[in-house]
Design an enzyme around this catalytic site. Sequence first.
Site, PDB file in Angstrom:
ATOM      1  N   ASP A  30      54.266  22.520  96.554  1.00  0.00           N
ATOM      2  CA  ASP A  30      53.489  22.140  97.477  1.00  0.00           C
ATOM      3  C   ASP A  30      52.262  22.846  97.118  1.00  0.00           C
ATOM      4  O   ASP A  30      52.012  23.546  98.410  1.00  0.00           O
ATOM      5  CB  ASP A  30      53.112  20.666  98.024  1.00  0.00           C
ATOM      6  CG  ASP A  30      52.472  19.929  97.445  1.00  0.00           C
ATOM      7  OD1 ASP A  30      50.731  19.477  98.257  1.00  0.00           O
ATOM      8  OD2 ASP A  30      52.580  18.967  97.700  1.00  0.00           O
ATOM      9  N   ILE A  31      50.414  22.734  96.882  1.00  0.00           N
ATOM     10  CA  ILE A  31      49.444  23.483  97.611  1.00  0.00           C
ATOM     11  C   ILE A  31      48.865  22.757  99.078  1.00  0.00           C
ATOM     12  O   ILE A  31      48.398  23.757  99.337  1.00  0.00           O
ATOM     13  CB  ILE A  31      48.342  23.602  96.366  1.00  0.00           C
ATOM     14  CG1 ILE A  31      47.952  22.584  96.442  1.00  0.00           C
ATOM     15  CG2 ILE A  31      49.229  24.386  95.048  1.00  0.00           C
ATOM     16  CD1 ILE A  31      46.449  22.897  95.666  1.00  0.00           C
ATOM     17  N   ASN A  87      55.349   9.102  95.454  1.00  0.00           N
ATOM     18  CA  ASN A  87      54.528   7.554  95.536  1.00  0.00           C
ATOM     19  C   ASN A  87      54.194   7.500  94.315  1.00  0.00           C
ATOM     20  O   ASN A  87      53.852   7.900  93.078  1.00  0.00           O
ATOM     21  CB  ASN A  87      53.168   8.696  96.395  1.00  0.00           C
ATOM     22  CG  ASN A  87      53.722   8.906  97.571  1.00  0.00           C
ATOM     23  OD1 ASN A  87      54.642   8.744  98.078  1.00  0.00           O
ATOM     24  ND2 ASN A  87      52.748   9.836  97.648  1.00  0.00           N
ATOM     25  N   VAL A  96      48.089  12.765  91.471  1.00  0.00           N
ATOM     26  CA  VAL A  96      48.153  12.926  89.638  1.00  0.00           C
ATOM     27  C   VAL A  96      48.979  12.486  89.047  1.00  0.00           C
ATOM     28  O   VAL A  96      50.481  11.636  89.566  1.00  0.00           O
ATOM     29  CB  VAL A  96      48.530  14.722  90.229  1.00  0.00           C
ATOM     30  CG1 VAL A  96      49.431  15.471  88.876  1.00  0.00           C
ATOM     31  CG2 VAL A  96      47.849  15.774  91.309  1.00  0.00           C
ATOM     32  N   HIS A 100      56.786  12.630  89.565  1.00  0.00           N
ATOM     33  CA  HIS A 100      57.197  13.903  90.771  1.00  0.00           C
ATOM     34  C   HIS A 100      57.757  13.493  92.032  1.00  0.00           C
ATOM     35  O   HIS A 100      57.375  12.692  92.632  1.00  0.00           O
ATOM     36  CB  HIS A 100      55.693  14.980  91.105  1.00  0.00           C
ATOM     37  CG  HIS A 100      53.814  14.191  91.795  1.00  0.00           C
ATOM     38  ND1 HIS A 100      53.397  13.583  91.119  1.00  0.00           N
ATOM     39  CD2 HIS A 100      53.767  14.380  93.358  1.00  0.00           C
ATOM     40  CE1 HIS A 100      51.982  13.003  91.932  1.00  0.00           C
ATOM     41  NE2 HIS A 100      52.639  14.009  93.017  1.00  0.00           N
ATOM     42  N   HIS A 102      59.033  14.654  95.794  1.00  0.00           N
ATOM     43  CA  HIS A 102      57.972  15.200  96.845  1.00  0.00           C
ATOM     44  C   HIS A 102      59.835  15.524  97.437  1.00  0.00           C
ATOM     45  O   HIS A 102      60.104  14.272  97.608  1.00  0.00           O
ATOM     46  CB  HIS A 102      57.355  14.645  97.344  1.00  0.00           C
ATOM     47  CG  HIS A 102      55.818  14.464  97.020  1.00  0.00           C
ATOM     48  ND1 HIS A 102      55.064  14.709  98.059  1.00  0.00           N
ATOM     49  CD2 HIS A 102      55.406  13.570  96.731  1.00  0.00           C
ATOM     50  CE1 HIS A 102      53.858  14.755  97.236  1.00  0.00           C
ATOM     51  NE2 HIS A 102      53.582  13.734  96.805  1.00  0.00           N
TER      52      HIS A 102
END
Length: 114
Positions: A30-31, A87, A96, A100, A102
């Site tokens: 993750d950025i 989420n 986004v 995805h 996490h």
Amino acid sequence: MSDCLFCKIRDGQIPAKVVYQDDTCLAFEDINPQAPTHVLFIPRKHIATVNDITEGDEATVGHLFTAAAKLAHQRGHDANGYRVVMNTNRDAGQTVFHIHLHLLAGRPLMWPPG
């Protein structure tokens, strides 16, 4: 989806620090990490939200969890614990719109998350 950030990462159009990949999913750092380990697992197939998952996607979504568990084990987080979360939509924090998972680990994680 031509405008999807994660599809562009999947296709190599945008760089990411990839830490796991197979025929079904791709995982990258993750950025904006919220824990020492914060990795996102995405399916190679574009699925916008959890609401868009169909019965035909069950194996793909389940695979995200097994891939995350595999990486958590490889990084030594399986004994102390880790969190996996997905989420759905804006009020839940989805920014986004490509599902995805996490993987968060490497520090104590409080509950409720906030």
